[in-house]
Design a protein around this motif. Structure first.
Motif, short mmCIF file in Angstrom:
data_model
loop_
_atom_site.label_atom_id
_atom_site.label_comp_id
_atom_site.label_asym_id
_atom_site.label_seq_id
_atom_site.Cartn_x
_atom_site.Cartn_y
_atom_site.Cartn_z
N VAL A 37 0.83 -1.22 0.00
CA VAL A 37 0.00 0.00 0.00
C VAL A 37 0.86 1.26 0.00
O VAL A 37 0.63 2.17 -0.82
CB VAL A 37 -1.01 -0.02 1.18
CG1 VAL A 37 -1.70 1.32 1.32
CG2 VAL A 37 -2.03 -1.11 0.96
N PRO A 38 1.87 1.38 0.87
CA PRO A 38 2.73 2.56 0.76
C PRO A 38 3.43 2.66 -0.59
O PRO A 38 3.60 3.76 -1.11
CB PRO A 38 3.74 2.36 1.89
CG PRO A 38 3.05 1.49 2.87
CD PRO A 38 2.21 0.58 2.06
N ALA A 41 0.98 4.03 -2.94
CA ALA A 41 0.80 5.46 -2.65
C ALA A 41 1.95 6.27 -3.24
O ALA A 41 1.73 7.31 -3.88
CB ALA A 41 0.70 5.68 -1.15
N ILE A 42 3.16 5.79 -3.05
CA ILE A 42 4.32 6.51 -3.58
C ILE A 42 4.31 6.47 -5.11
O ILE A 42 4.63 7.46 -5.78
CB ILE A 42 5.62 5.89 -3.01
CG1 ILE A 42 5.76 6.30 -1.55
CG2 ILE A 42 6.84 6.31 -3.81
CD1 ILE A 42 5.98 7.78 -1.32
N TRP A 44 1.66 6.27 -7.02
CA TRP A 44 0.63 7.24 -7.46
C TRP A 44 1.18 8.65 -7.39
O TRP A 44 1.01 9.45 -8.32
CB TRP A 44 -0.60 7.09 -6.56
CG TRP A 44 -1.58 8.19 -6.73
CD1 TRP A 44 -2.53 8.32 -7.70
CD2 TRP A 44 -1.70 9.37 -5.91
NE1 TRP A 44 -3.23 9.48 -7.54
CE2 TRP A 44 -2.74 10.15 -6.45
CE3 TRP A 44 -1.03 9.83 -4.79
CZ2 TRP A 44 -3.11 11.36 -5.89
CZ3 TRP A 44 -1.41 11.04 -4.23
CH2 TRP A 44 -2.43 11.78 -4.78
N PHE A 45 1.84 8.94 -6.30
CA PHE A 45 2.40 10.28 -6.13
C PHE A 45 3.42 10.60 -7.22
O PHE A 45 3.40 11.67 -7.83
CB PHE A 45 3.03 10.39 -4.73
CG PHE A 45 3.86 11.62 -4.55
CD1 PHE A 45 3.26 12.85 -4.37
CD2 PHE A 45 5.25 11.56 -4.59
CE1 PHE A 45 4.02 13.99 -4.23
CE2 PHE A 45 6.02 12.68 -4.45
CZ PHE A 45 5.41 13.91 -4.26
N GLN A 53 3.15 19.79 -11.25
CA GLN A 53 3.33 20.08 -9.82
C GLN A 53 1.99 20.21 -9.11
O GLN A 53 1.95 20.50 -7.93
CB GLN A 53 4.09 21.41 -9.67
CG GLN A 53 5.47 21.39 -10.26
CD GLN A 53 5.93 22.80 -10.56
OE1 GLN A 53 5.44 23.43 -11.48
NE2 GLN A 53 6.86 23.29 -9.78
N LYS A 54 0.92 20.02 -9.87
CA LYS A 54 -0.42 20.24 -9.32
C LYS A 54 -0.70 19.34 -8.12
O LYS A 54 -1.57 19.63 -7.30
CB LYS A 54 -1.45 19.98 -10.41
CG LYS A 54 -2.75 20.71 -10.21
CD LYS A 54 -3.63 20.53 -11.42
CE LYS A 54 -4.99 21.14 -11.17
NZ LYS A 54 -5.86 20.97 -12.32
N ILE A 55 0.04 18.25 -8.05
CA ILE A 55 -0.15 17.31 -6.94
C ILE A 55 0.04 18.01 -5.60
O ILE A 55 -0.56 17.64 -4.61
CB ILE A 55 0.83 16.12 -7.09
CG1 ILE A 55 0.61 15.07 -6.01
CG2 ILE A 55 2.27 16.57 -7.07
CD1 ILE A 55 -0.61 14.27 -6.18
N TYR A 56 0.86 19.06 -5.59
CA TYR A 56 1.11 19.76 -4.32
C TYR A 56 0.04 20.79 -4.01
O TYR A 56 0.02 21.35 -2.92
CB TYR A 56 2.46 20.50 -4.38
CG TYR A 56 3.64 19.60 -4.64
CD1 TYR A 56 3.85 18.46 -3.87
CD2 TYR A 56 4.55 19.91 -5.63
CE1 TYR A 56 4.93 17.64 -4.11
CE2 TYR A 56 5.65 19.09 -5.88
CZ TYR A 56 5.83 17.95 -5.11
OH TYR A 56 6.90 17.15 -5.35
N SER A 57 -0.82 21.07 -4.99
CA SER A 57 -1.80 22.13 -4.81
C SER A 57 -2.72 21.83 -3.64
O SER A 57 -3.20 20.71 -3.47
CB SER A 57 -2.62 22.29 -6.10
OG SER A 57 -3.63 23.23 -5.90
N SER A 58 -2.97 22.87 -2.86
CA SER A 58 -3.85 22.67 -1.70
C SER A 58 -5.32 22.85 -2.06
O SER A 58 -6.18 22.61 -1.23
CB SER A 58 -3.47 23.65 -0.59
OG SER A 58 -3.59 24.96 -1.07
N GLY A 59 -5.60 23.31 -3.30
CA GLY A 59 -6.99 23.47 -3.71
C GLY A 59 -7.04 24.10 -5.09
O GLY A 59 -6.02 24.58 -5.60
N ARG A 459 9.19 20.75 -12.77
CA ARG A 459 10.24 21.52 -12.09
C ARG A 459 10.27 21.16 -10.62
O ARG A 459 9.26 20.90 -10.05
CB ARG A 459 10.01 23.02 -12.25
CG ARG A 459 10.29 23.50 -13.63
CD ARG A 459 10.23 25.01 -13.67
NE ARG A 459 10.62 25.52 -14.98
CZ ARG A 459 9.77 25.70 -15.96
NH1 ARG A 459 8.52 25.41 -15.80
NH2 ARG A 459 10.19 26.17 -17.12
#
Lengths: 459, 306
Positions: A37-38, A41-42, A44-45, A53-59, A459
């Motif tokens: 599972v980890p 998860a990694i 997927w990340f 970089q949208k993965i880091y977006s908070s919203g 980036r």
């Protein structure tokens, strides 16, 4: 036959003492899932990160900034070596030259992002939360220690002062003697017969292009030529927010031109201009008349041209002396016209001040073009309402000094804090107040190409 | 672990912590532009506290791997895991302003929900199930040994069958008048044909062997044999009652032994079932926790960057 006997010893003998060393399905599953599972998860990340970089977006970004969604580094400029990439005001200033808010008065500078909070899927980032304003205005501190503004403004519902003009001592600075009550009476004498005037006969949005009903034909301000106007002009909020200024030619002349009639011998009325210009017009008019009427010296003065008891413009001794020369005749005619105009026609609306010279001075009309100098208001947004729904004192107003601005109570009958949650219009600060002084805005220069803006980058 | 009076201090401490966090959160969210935000100073404090709680909760796994470590009592670690893990959830909600966000933050929030929910389910199960197991499974054994015990039960049953068969072969004439009368009126019951007349002992041995081969041995030897007649206690009782009719009374204790073996097997099956319920949630809780800690670390680093 021996019965089955369960003793502790028997039971203990059944056990394999090394049982815990052998893998068990549940433990085995737990073990492998704890690795798998980890790893998923990694994985997927990593996959998401590889795309953007949208993965880091908070919203989600606000509607206006959504186009920047693929290029985080346009706003998140890397600083402090390569690690820190928080949004700085410099990044905002690349596109927005937003003038500072009272830079000489505020005690501390706030960053753009502290008010314009991104990644909230805001449909309009400029519609900031009230707390952006109240973080200072709930207890306003200035460098000088004093402030022309209310010190404590916490919300619109309860802790907002009455509009400045409506506070005790406030008066309308306008110097035009306007009686709204009289103008709104039925069967008013119009240019072509009795009329019932309406608010919109005189008060219209700047963007409106229809002709004014009480203007002098062919004298009303012309709309801009088509080539000089764009759709953007029509959509620009300011042109639909505020009313056109009140001008004699467009809103008054249709009815009041007769008050500038000075002599029955002339169809043309005196110009609506400064006294000096009116004087020059009259001299020219009578000179021309004298030239074309050889018997002018013997013409009697029409009785309606002599105003009894008037003392403002001229010291007049009755009966009038008989003019003997052309100049005496012209002077007398101009004097009578002056008196009729300055002591009666002009005074109907204007405040005339007797000066040291022969001509009076007309007090500047000073009709406020905007009442809210520190707030914005859009009449267009309120077009569903009748004028008197808010300006409720107008039909009964008889004095120029009457301030017909709606009070804050009128606004509060529709606007509330967190309005949409209470089936009401919003009462947030940004509905009326602009933080930035946009008059000082400087044009900003473009910084990006379309590929720089749109290409997803790793980036 | 039972949540009893011994948890009182932890409970009060946790609730007080949540209350303080909530009391701070209300003015914080009301005065912050656009509400609470993980990037603000207060938001970062919430996030850091929650991370610390989750990290401590996660360290329980490491503590269990090395039980000889003398770092606090196992019970203290377990209680800390339970209550600090619990408190991390509201702290994260305060940190995020009750928003799930997108991308990594959304994944983290869902992982947190899964970990928290599975943890709550686990805590409830751990509270109630052990007592339930003790009450309903008096013959409880070590879970990992159940397979081995099943095989021993089969062997035990085989021994009983062999003894009974031997006894029947050498003692045909020992059939009592009562047995004769009973078997004379017998017919077919529960899938077992009851012989009639005086031929009872010869046929009984064969039928007993057949019963063991077809019904009992497969049932006792295999786990998860739900659906088999012997898995149902009432059907089992009926079947053994018929066997008793076949055999002379002096052999009835052997039948009781066989019935007893089946009862023990039923308890073993029930224990397997309970054990899966009691520990199955860990298959979700632990892997999701590792994923949460891993992605949480990435989030913490990248949030500080952006």
């Amino acid at each position: 036959m021996a019965r089955r006997i369960r003793t502790t010893k028997n039971l203990a003998k059944r056990m394999d003492l090394q049982y815990f060393k052998k893998p068990h399905p549940l433990r085995r599953w737990r073990h492998w899932l704890s690795i798998l599972v980890p790893l998923v998860a990694i994985g997927w990340f990593a996959l998401q990160r590889a795309n953007s970089q949208k993965i880091y977006s908070s919203g989600p970004l606000s509607a206006a900034h959504a186009v920047l969604g693929k290029q985080c580094n346009i706003c998140h400029v890397t600083k402090l070596g390569f690690f820190r990439a928080a949004v700085s005001d410099d990044a905002c200033a690349k596109c927005h030259d937003a003038p500072a808010h009272h830079p000489d008065k505020v005690t501390h500078k706030v960053s753009c992002a502290s008010c314009h909070v991104e990644h909230r899927a805001s449909p309009r980032l400029a519609s900031t939360d009230d707390s952006s304003c109240t973080q200072c205005h709930a207890n306003l501190l200035t460098r000088s220690g004093s402030s022309q503004f209310e010190r404590v403004v916490k919300d619109f519902d309860k802790q907002h002062p009455e509009f400045a003009a409506l506070r005790p001592g406030g008066t309308d600075p306008g110097q035009i003697k306007l009686n709204h009550y009289a103008h709104l009476r039925p069967n008013l004498a119009g240019p072509s017969g009795p009329v019932q005037m309406d608010c919109q006969d005189c008060h219209r949005l700047t963007a409106m292009n229809s002709s004014w009903p009480y203007s002098i034909p062919d004298s009303a301000p012309k709309p801009l030529p088509v080539a000089g106007r764009t759709d953007a002009d029509m959509r620009h909020p300011r042109s639909r927010d505020y009313m056109s200024p009140i001008l004699y030619v467009s809103q008054c002349a249709g009815c009041h031109v007769k008050d500038l009639q000075f002599d029955k011998r002339f169809d043309q009325a005196a110009p609506h201009d400064k006294p000096e210009a009116v004087q020059a017009f009259l001299v020219q008019k009578y000179s021309d008349y004298f030239a074309t009427h050889p018997r002018a010296l013997s013409e009697a003065v029409a009785p309606e041209r002599i105003l009894p008891g008037a003392t403002i413009s001229v010291n007049m001794n009755l009966p009038l002396p008989v003019p003997r020369t052309r100049q005496e005749w012209i002077d007398q005619q101009v004097m009578l016209a002056d008196r009729l105009l300055f002591d009666k026609g002009c005074k109907l609306c204007h405040v005339m001040i007797e000066g040291n010279g022969s001509l009076p001075t007309v007090t500047k009309s000073s009709i406020p073009s905007r009442w809210f100098l520190h707030a914005e208001f859009s009449h267009d947004s309120h077009r569903l309402l009748t004028c008197t729904a808010c300006h409720d004192r107008t039909p009964e107003s008889r004095q120029t000094a009457d301030i017909l601005l709606p009070s804050i109570a009128s606004c509060r009958s529709c606007h509330e804090d967190n309005g949409p949650q209470h089936d009401a219009a919003s009462g947030r600060c940004s509905e009326c107040h602009a933080y930035h002084d946009w008059i000082k805005e400087q044009p900003s220069k473009g910084n990006f190409t379309i590929p720089e803006l749109r290409a997803a980058a790793f980036r | 672990m039972r949540i009893d009076q011994t948890h009182r201090t932890w409970f009060i401490g946790t609730m007080a912590g949540v209350l303080v966090a909530a009391v701070i959160y209300v003015p914080y969210t009301l005065t912050s532009p656009e509400g609470a935000n993980g990037g603000t100073a207060v938001g970062l404090v919430y996030g850091s506290l929650a991370s610390a709680c989750m990290l401590f909760a996660g360290l329980l796994g490491a503590r269990k791997k090395v039980p000889i470590w003398r770092i606090g009592r196992a019970q203290t670690w377990m209680r800390g895991h339970l209550w600090l893990g619990f408190v991390s959830f509201p702290l994260i909600l305060f940190h995020s302003g009750f928003r799930f966000g997108i991308g990594l933050t959304r994944a983290l929030m869902w992982l947190l929900v899964v970990v928290f929910a599975s943890g709550i389910v686990g805590a409830i199960l751990q509270h109630f199930m052990p007592r339930l197991t003790t009450e309903r499974i008096p013959l409880e054994t070590i879970y990992e040994q159940i397979g081995r015990v099943r095989l021993q039960l089969v062997a035990e049953a085989q021994t009983v069958i062999d003894e009974v068969s031997a006894a029947l072969a050498g003692n045909v004439s020992q059939a009592t008048a009562q047995q004769r009368a009973a078997s004379a009126s017998a017919g077919t019951m529960g899938g077992v044909t009851v012989a009639s007349g005086l031929q009872v002992d010869e046929g009984a041995s064969a039928q007993l062997q057949e019963f063991f081969r077809r019904e009992m041995q497969p049932y006792v030897a295999n786990g998860g044999s739900r659906g088999m007649p012997l898995a149902d206690r009432s059907r089992s009782q009926s079947m053994f009652q018929q066997l008793r009719l076949l055999l002379p009374p002096n052999l009835h204790p052997a039948i009781e032994d066989l019935e007893n073996i089946c009862e023990e097997k039923r308890e073993l099956d029930r224990q397997v079932q309970y054990h899966r319920i009691l520990h199955g949630w860990l298959l979700v809780h632990i892997p999701a926790s590792y994923a949460l800690l891993l992605l949480g670390a990435v989030h913490a680093v990248m949030a500080l960057r952006y």
